[in-house]
Design an enzyme around this catalytic site. Sequence first.
Site: not given
Length: 203
Positions: A28, A66, A135, A189
Amino acid sequence: MGQIKVEKNAGGIKGLCVIEPTVHGDARGYFMETYNQKDMEEMGLDMIFVQDNQSSSMKGVLRGLHFQKQFPQGKLVRVVKGSVFDVAVDLRSDSDTYGKWFGVELTEENKKQFYIPEGFAHGFLVLSDIAEFCYKCTDFYHPGDEGGLAWNDPEIGIEWPELVGEYKGTASGESYTLKDGTKLNLSEKDILWKGLKDTFKFE
Protein backbone atom coordinates in the site's frame (compact mmCIF):
# COMPACT_ATOMS: atom_id res chain seq x y z
CA MET A 1 12.25 0.13 20.97
CA GLY A 2 13.51 3.23 19.21
CA GLN A 3 12.53 3.95 15.63
CA ILE A 4 15.73 5.71 14.56
CA LYS A 5 19.37 4.90 13.85
CA VAL A 6 21.81 7.74 14.54
CA GLU A 7 25.34 8.28 13.21
CA LYS A 8 26.83 10.70 15.70
CA ASN A 9 29.72 13.07 14.99
CA ALA A 10 29.30 12.52 11.25
CA GLY A 11 32.44 13.15 9.28
CA GLY A 12 34.38 13.34 12.53
CA ILE A 13 32.73 16.67 13.41
CA LYS A 14 31.30 16.80 16.92
CA GLY A 15 27.55 17.38 17.05
CA LEU A 16 26.63 16.53 13.47
CA CYS A 17 24.20 13.60 13.24
CA VAL A 18 22.82 11.62 10.32
CA ILE A 19 19.51 10.06 11.36
CA GLU A 20 17.71 7.20 9.61
CA PRO A 21 14.11 6.50 10.63
CA THR A 22 12.53 3.07 10.58
CA VAL A 23 10.29 2.81 7.52
CA HIS A 24 7.33 0.43 7.62
CA GLY A 25 6.32 -0.42 4.07
CA ASP A 26 4.01 -2.81 2.26
CA ALA A 27 2.11 -3.00 -1.02
CA ARG A 28 0.00 0.00 0.00
CA GLY A 29 2.94 2.35 0.63
CA TYR A 30 4.86 3.20 3.77
CA PHE A 31 4.69 4.80 7.22
CA MET A 32 7.43 6.31 9.36
CA GLU A 33 7.80 8.57 12.35
CA THR A 34 9.65 11.66 11.16
CA TYR A 35 10.23 12.90 14.70
CA ASN A 36 9.84 11.35 18.13
CA GLN A 37 11.22 13.25 21.11
CA LYS A 38 11.50 10.14 23.27
CA ASP A 39 13.57 8.32 20.65
CA MET A 40 15.81 11.35 20.28
CA GLU A 41 16.38 11.56 24.02
CA GLU A 42 17.21 7.86 24.16
CA MET A 43 19.95 8.54 21.61
CA GLY A 44 21.29 11.44 23.68
CA LEU A 45 19.75 14.20 21.57
CA ASP A 46 17.89 16.63 23.81
CA MET A 47 17.26 19.58 21.47
CA ILE A 48 13.86 21.30 21.58
CA PHE A 49 12.35 22.62 18.36
CA VAL A 50 10.23 25.77 18.13
CA GLN A 51 9.70 26.29 14.39
CA ASP A 52 9.12 24.14 11.28
CA ASN A 53 9.96 25.41 7.78
CA GLN A 54 9.49 24.04 4.26
CA SER A 55 10.86 25.23 0.93
CA SER A 56 10.64 24.21 -2.70
CA SER A 57 13.54 24.72 -5.08
CA MET A 58 14.38 23.91 -8.69
CA LYS A 59 17.39 22.00 -9.96
CA GLY A 60 20.61 23.97 -9.68
CA VAL A 61 19.43 26.15 -6.81
CA LEU A 62 22.05 26.50 -4.08
CA ARG A 63 20.84 27.98 -0.81
CA GLY A 64 23.50 28.96 1.69
CA LEU A 65 25.64 28.91 3.53
CA HIS A 66 23.48 30.44 6.28
CA PHE A 67 23.41 30.90 10.05
CA GLN A 68 22.07 33.27 12.71
CA LYS A 69 24.70 35.06 14.77
CA GLN A 70 23.10 36.07 18.07
CA PHE A 71 20.23 33.57 17.94
CA PRO A 72 21.89 30.46 16.49
CA GLN A 73 19.63 27.67 15.29
CA GLY A 74 20.04 23.94 15.43
CA LYS A 75 18.35 22.39 12.39
CA LEU A 76 16.93 18.94 11.71
CA VAL A 77 16.61 18.77 7.92
CA ARG A 78 15.12 16.29 5.46
CA VAL A 79 13.82 16.07 1.90
CA VAL A 80 10.25 14.98 1.15
CA LYS A 81 10.54 15.25 -2.65
CA GLY A 82 13.60 15.02 -4.88
CA SER A 83 17.20 15.15 -3.73
CA VAL A 84 19.71 17.65 -2.38
CA PHE A 85 23.30 17.65 -1.23
CA ASP A 86 23.21 19.14 2.25
CA VAL A 87 26.29 20.71 3.87
CA ALA A 88 27.33 21.99 7.29
CA VAL A 89 30.51 23.97 8.03
CA ASP A 90 31.86 24.23 11.59
CA LEU A 91 32.16 27.89 12.68
CA ARG A 92 32.76 27.23 16.39
CA SER A 93 36.00 29.03 17.17
CA ASP A 94 36.92 26.63 19.99
CA SER A 95 36.28 23.51 17.91
CA ASP A 96 39.04 21.15 16.78
CA THR A 97 37.24 20.98 13.43
CA TYR A 98 36.73 24.72 12.88
CA GLY A 99 36.36 25.40 9.16
CA LYS A 100 35.74 21.74 8.31
CA TRP A 101 32.69 20.64 6.35
CA PHE A 102 30.53 17.56 6.00
CA GLY A 103 27.91 16.82 3.39
CA VAL A 104 25.23 14.18 2.90
CA GLU A 105 22.76 13.49 0.11
CA LEU A 106 19.19 13.66 1.36
CA THR A 107 16.52 12.16 -0.88
CA GLU A 108 12.88 11.18 -0.77
CA GLU A 109 14.08 7.58 -1.27
CA ASN A 110 16.71 7.32 1.48
CA LYS A 111 14.61 9.39 3.93
CA LYS A 112 17.72 10.37 5.86
CA GLN A 113 17.68 13.35 8.19
CA PHE A 114 20.62 15.54 9.08
CA TYR A 115 20.95 17.35 12.40
CA ILE A 116 23.15 20.46 12.38
CA PRO A 117 23.58 21.99 15.86
CA GLU A 118 24.11 25.64 16.70
CA GLY A 119 27.46 27.04 15.57
CA PHE A 120 27.43 25.84 11.96
CA ALA A 121 26.80 27.39 8.56
CA HIS A 122 24.31 25.37 6.53
CA GLY A 123 23.30 25.11 2.90
CA PHE A 124 22.20 22.74 0.15
CA LEU A 125 22.36 22.18 -3.61
CA VAL A 126 19.31 20.82 -5.45
CA LEU A 127 20.19 17.81 -7.63
CA SER A 128 16.68 16.82 -8.80
CA ASP A 129 14.26 18.71 -11.04
CA ILE A 130 12.38 19.88 -7.94
CA ALA A 131 13.18 19.42 -4.25
CA GLU A 132 10.91 20.00 -1.28
CA PHE A 133 12.97 20.55 1.83
CA CYS A 134 11.70 20.49 5.43
CA TYR A 135 13.48 21.47 8.61
CA LYS A 136 12.87 21.94 12.30
CA CYS A 137 14.67 24.76 14.16
CA THR A 138 15.69 25.17 17.80
CA ASP A 139 15.21 28.96 17.66
CA PHE A 140 12.97 31.31 15.76
CA TYR A 141 13.96 33.19 12.62
CA HIS A 142 15.27 36.64 13.57
CA PRO A 143 15.35 39.17 10.70
CA GLY A 144 18.55 41.16 10.75
CA ASP A 145 20.52 38.44 12.54
CA GLU A 146 21.49 36.53 9.43
CA GLY A 147 25.04 35.64 8.62
CA GLY A 148 26.56 33.78 5.72
CA LEU A 149 29.60 32.09 4.31
CA ALA A 150 30.66 31.80 0.68
CA TRP A 151 29.56 28.42 -0.62
CA ASN A 152 32.67 28.09 -2.83
CA ASP A 153 35.39 29.37 -0.49
CA PRO A 154 38.52 27.45 -1.57
CA GLU A 155 39.82 27.51 2.00
CA ILE A 156 36.91 25.26 2.97
CA GLY A 157 36.85 23.29 -0.29
CA ILE A 158 33.34 21.87 -0.28
CA GLU A 159 33.01 19.18 -2.95
CA TRP A 160 29.55 19.85 -4.37
CA PRO A 161 28.44 16.86 -6.47
CA GLU A 162 27.61 17.35 -10.16
CA LEU A 163 28.96 20.92 -10.04
CA VAL A 164 31.60 22.16 -12.47
CA GLY A 165 33.10 25.61 -12.79
CA GLU A 166 35.98 27.87 -11.91
CA TYR A 167 36.40 29.92 -8.74
CA LYS A 168 36.92 33.57 -9.64
CA GLY A 169 37.34 35.11 -6.20
CA THR A 170 33.69 35.65 -5.26
CA ALA A 171 30.59 33.63 -4.37
CA SER A 172 28.99 34.41 -7.75
CA GLY A 173 27.62 31.37 -9.54
CA GLU A 174 28.05 32.77 -13.05
CA SER A 175 30.89 30.44 -14.03
CA TYR A 176 29.29 27.30 -12.60
CA THR A 177 26.84 24.72 -13.96
CA LEU A 178 25.78 21.20 -13.13
CA LYS A 179 27.26 18.52 -15.39
CA ASP A 180 24.06 18.42 -17.44
CA GLY A 181 24.37 22.12 -18.21
CA THR A 182 21.89 23.41 -15.62
CA LYS A 183 23.03 26.84 -14.46
CA LEU A 184 23.79 27.34 -10.80
CA ASN A 185 21.08 29.50 -9.25
CA LEU A 186 21.89 31.64 -6.20
CA SER A 187 20.03 34.47 -4.48
CA GLU A 188 21.34 38.02 -4.66
CA LYS A 189 22.19 37.75 -0.98
CA ASP A 190 24.13 34.50 -1.28
CA ILE A 191 26.52 35.78 -3.95
CA LEU A 192 27.78 38.45 -1.51
CA TRP A 193 28.95 36.28 1.39
CA LYS A 194 32.69 36.26 2.13
CA GLY A 195 35.07 33.42 2.85
CA LEU A 196 36.00 31.79 6.14
CA LYS A 197 38.69 34.27 7.16
CA ASP A 198 36.22 37.17 6.88
CA THR A 199 33.11 35.60 8.35
CA PHE A 200 31.55 35.45 11.81
CA LYS A 201 32.86 32.99 14.41
CA PHE A 202 30.82 31.47 17.20
CA GLU A 203 32.57 31.92 20.54
